[in-house]
Scaffold this motif. Structure first.
Motif, PDB file in Angstrom:
ATOM      1  N   TYR A 224       0.832  -1.210   0.000  1.00 52.77           N
ATOM      2  CA  TYR A 224       0.000   0.000   0.000  1.00 52.77           C
ATOM      3  C   TYR A 224       0.871   1.268   0.000  1.00 52.77           C
ATOM      4  O   TYR A 224       0.541   2.250  -0.644  1.00 52.77           O
ATOM      5  CB  TYR A 224      -0.923   0.013   1.228  1.00 52.77           C
ATOM      6  CG  TYR A 224      -2.088  -0.957   1.141  1.00 52.77           C
ATOM      7  CD1 TYR A 224      -2.338  -1.681  -0.014  1.00 52.77           C
ATOM      8  CD2 TYR A 224      -2.945  -1.144   2.220  1.00 52.77           C
ATOM      9  CE1 TYR A 224      -3.398  -2.579  -0.091  1.00 52.77           C
ATOM     10  CE2 TYR A 224      -4.017  -2.037   2.155  1.00 52.77           C
ATOM     11  CZ  TYR A 224      -4.227  -2.753   1.005  1.00 52.77           C
ATOM     12  OH  TYR A 224      -5.281  -3.627   0.935  1.00 52.77           O
ATOM     13  N   LYS A 229      -3.229   2.919  -1.464  1.00 53.85           N
ATOM     14  CA  LYS A 229      -4.258   2.073  -0.859  1.00 53.85           C
ATOM     15  C   LYS A 229      -5.448   2.005  -1.792  1.00 53.85           C
ATOM     16  O   LYS A 229      -5.958   3.051  -2.213  1.00 53.85           O
ATOM     17  CB  LYS A 229      -4.696   2.712   0.466  1.00 53.85           C
ATOM     18  CG  LYS A 229      -4.748   1.772   1.608  1.00 53.85           C
ATOM     19  CD  LYS A 229      -5.124   2.508   2.864  1.00 53.85           C
ATOM     20  CE  LYS A 229      -5.072   1.541   4.020  1.00 53.85           C
ATOM     21  NZ  LYS A 229      -4.943   2.214   5.265  1.00 53.85           N
ATOM     22  N   ALA A 231      -9.427   1.499  -2.998  1.00 56.83           N
ATOM     23  CA  ALA A 231     -10.691   1.879  -2.364  1.00 56.83           C
ATOM     24  C   ALA A 231     -11.281   0.666  -1.663  1.00 56.83           C
ATOM     25  O   ALA A 231     -11.124  -0.460  -2.124  1.00 56.83           O
ATOM     26  CB  ALA A 231     -11.655   2.376  -3.433  1.00 56.83           C
ATOM     27  N   SER A 232     -11.949   0.911  -0.536  1.00 56.24           N
ATOM     28  CA  SER A 232     -12.644  -0.184   0.138  1.00 56.24           C
ATOM     29  C   SER A 232     -13.882  -0.549  -0.666  1.00 56.24           C
ATOM     30  O   SER A 232     -14.506   0.306  -1.281  1.00 56.24           O
ATOM     31  CB  SER A 232     -13.031   0.265   1.544  1.00 56.24           C
ATOM     32  OG  SER A 232     -13.908  -0.678   2.089  1.00 56.24           O
ATOM     33  N   THR A 233     -14.231  -1.812  -0.657  1.00 53.40           N
ATOM     34  CA  THR A 233     -15.419  -2.230  -1.408  1.00 53.40           C
ATOM     35  C   THR A 233     -16.691  -1.974  -0.595  1.00 53.40           C
ATOM     36  O   THR A 233     -17.790  -2.048  -1.111  1.00 53.40           O
ATOM     37  CB  THR A 233     -15.334  -3.734  -1.747  1.00 53.40           C
ATOM     38  OG1 THR A 233     -14.976  -4.429  -0.562  1.00 53.40           O
ATOM     39  CG2 THR A 233     -14.320  -3.999  -2.841  1.00 53.40           C
ATOM     40  N   ARG A 234     -16.500  -1.659   0.730  1.00 55.26           N
ATOM     41  CA  ARG A 234     -17.684  -1.456   1.577  1.00 55.26           C
ATOM     42  C   ARG A 234     -18.205  -0.029   1.426  1.00 55.26           C
ATOM     43  O   ARG A 234     -17.413   0.927   1.356  1.00 55.26           O
ATOM     44  CB  ARG A 234     -17.335  -1.754   3.034  1.00 55.26           C
ATOM     45  CG  ARG A 234     -17.299  -3.262   3.265  1.00 55.26           C
ATOM     46  CD  ARG A 234     -17.055  -3.596   4.700  1.00 55.26           C
ATOM     47  NE  ARG A 234     -15.693  -3.233   5.095  1.00 55.26           N
ATOM     48  CZ  ARG A 234     -15.340  -3.015   6.354  1.00 55.26           C
ATOM     49  NH1 ARG A 234     -16.214  -3.079   7.318  1.00 55.26           N
ATOM     50  NH2 ARG A 234     -14.090  -2.720   6.644  1.00 55.26           N
ATOM     51  N   LYS A 237     -16.913   3.692   3.053  1.00 52.85           N
ATOM     52  CA  LYS A 237     -15.544   3.513   3.579  1.00 52.85           C
ATOM     53  C   LYS A 237     -14.562   4.389   2.788  1.00 52.85           C
ATOM     54  O   LYS A 237     -14.901   4.951   1.753  1.00 52.85           O
ATOM     55  CB  LYS A 237     -15.159   2.034   3.499  1.00 52.85           C
ATOM     56  CG  LYS A 237     -15.897   1.190   4.500  1.00 52.85           C
ATOM     57  CD  LYS A 237     -15.444   1.507   5.916  1.00 52.85           C
ATOM     58  CE  LYS A 237     -16.393   0.895   6.940  1.00 52.85           C
ATOM     59  NZ  LYS A 237     -16.195   1.395   8.285  1.00 52.85           N
ATOM     60  N   GLN A 239     -11.915   6.410   0.557  1.00 53.62           N
ATOM     61  CA  GLN A 239     -11.600   6.457  -0.869  1.00 53.62           C
ATOM     62  C   GLN A 239     -10.170   5.942  -1.063  1.00 53.62           C
ATOM     63  O   GLN A 239      -9.410   5.868  -0.106  1.00 53.62           O
ATOM     64  CB  GLN A 239     -11.702   7.909  -1.366  1.00 53.62           C
ATOM     65  CG  GLN A 239     -13.132   8.434  -1.398  1.00 53.62           C
ATOM     66  CD  GLN A 239     -14.005   7.562  -2.282  1.00 53.62           C
ATOM     67  OE1 GLN A 239     -13.760   7.439  -3.472  1.00 53.62           O
ATOM     68  NE2 GLN A 239     -15.004   6.911  -1.693  1.00 53.62           N
TER      69      GLN A 239
END
Ligand code: KG4
Ligand code: ZN
Length: 351
Positions: A224, A229, A231-234, A237, A239
């Motif tokens: 990362y 990093k 993006a979170s899939t949730r 959450k 960016q």
């Protein structure tokens, strides 16, 4: 007594002659690094084939360097576990053929246990420092042991995911360094201006008394840091967080910071193991990563603070070699652990 050692568990074809279990009369190692470099890791099928090509010339050179003929050998020891099955098969087959044709005993040796024995090579006398703690840090293993003697040990803990050397190699790939990455990171982190506090990478502790290791979180943190990093899939959450551009200064700083975290994880668990085993007054360390300059320095510091004597393998016996196989093989033979022609390669370790 002269023992021939044979090591072909991964990507080094090695043969050695050791006298009286500890004096190295010859040690020949043919590395396959160039063969695997373009793939960024060991390709098992290529490794096995290269062993077939190299084993006879390497064996002959080991005998020549030791000034011995085949008939001068008293025993044959071979690393028969753990490792890549096609690679192990080459060494085991050669060892059986040699032992059978000479009529000398054959001994099967565990490669990981042999790494632990490597610090005892070339020492004039048997160490009287047992029980000792043992640490193996290599491309395939990161394990702690309580060692009662060269052939007697109990595992105290080990990695629950990646081995530390494997993580060094993967981090090197992430940083764009060639395979094998461990020595490159070691060198980069030693360059002037390499700031080991540039990134505060996580040091895994696991449970309060745990003697296990985990390096996968550290590997992901480096990924990362270098690539940003995702993006979170949730929903709701964070960016994606892009990484700053890579510069030489950043590469050096990330290498040094990674190394600080990786080695801290090792010394932390060693400290715990010493607390839990106060009668162990010596530390034996082997495996490829024990050639690392910072690990060697930090272990020296830890052992000095704890009043424990440090037995590091010489750098040439840290990485895979056959002298450690021959040395431990001679001890096993003395303990009556002779194999027969049914000896088979086994991909997993016994310890
Ligand atoms: O013991 P070894 O030769 O093979 C196994 O049994 O796995 O260890 C090889 C590992 C590789 O991951 C390599 O990158 C690492 O040891 N290594 C080092 C250094 N020299 C070799 N890692 C960190 N610093 C070094 N100086
Ligand atoms: Zn090894």
């Amino acid at each position: 007594m002269f023992t021939l050692g044979i090591e072909t568990s991964c990507d080094e074809t090695a043969a050695a002659v050791v006298e009286d279990a500890r004096f190295v009369r010859s040690s020949v190692v043919a590395s396959q690094d160039d063969l695997h470099a373009e793939y960024g890791g060991v390709v098992p099928e290529l490794a096995g084939r290269a062993h077939v090509e190299k084993i006879i010339p390497i064996l002959r050179k080991a005998l020549r360097d030791a000034g011995l003929s085949w008939q001068g050998l008293d025993a044959v020891a071979v690393g028969h576990r753990p490792g890549l099955i096609g690679s192990l098969l080459v060494g085991v087959s050669a060892a059986k053929a040699i032992a059978w044709s000479l009529g000398v005993p054959l001994v099967g040796v565990d490669h990981v246990q042999a790494h632990l024995f490597a610090p005892l090579l070339e020492h004039e006398r048997e160490t009287d420092e047992f029980p000792a703690l043992g640490l193996v840090v290599s491309g395939g293993h990161t394990s702690l042991y309580r060692v009662e003697g060269p052939t007697s040990l109990a595992r105290l803990g080990g990695t629950i995911d990646d081995a530390v050397g494997e993580v060094y190699d993967k981090v090197a790939t992430i940083l764009g360094l060639p395979y094998p990455g461990g020595p490159r990171i070691d060198a980069l982190a030693r360059e002037p201006g390499a700031d080991d506090r540039m990134v505060d990478f996580p040091v895994s502790r696991l449970g309060r008394d745990s003697l296990d290791f985990s390096f996968s979180g550290l590997k992901t943190a480096v990924l990362y840091e270098v690539r940003g990093k995702p993006a979170s899939t949730r929903p709701g959450k964070p960016q994606p967080d892009p990484a700053p551009p890579m510069t030489e200064e950043r590469r050096r700083g990330i290498a040094a910071s990674f190394q600080r975290a990786a080695i801290r994880a090792v010394t932390l668990k060693l400290g715990r193991a010493l607390d839990a085993n106060p009668e162990c007054r010596a530390l034996l360390v082997g495996g490829g990563v024990s050639a690392n300059s910072r690990l060697r320095a930090d272990l020296a510091g830890l052992c000095a603070r704890r009043g424990v004597s440090l037995r590091l393998a010489e750098p040439r016996y840290c990485v895979d070699n056959a002298a450690m196989i021959a040395g431990l093989g001679a001890h096993l033979l003395e303990a009556g652990e002779v194999a027969d022609l049914s000896l088979s390669p086994v991909p997993t370790t016994a310890c």
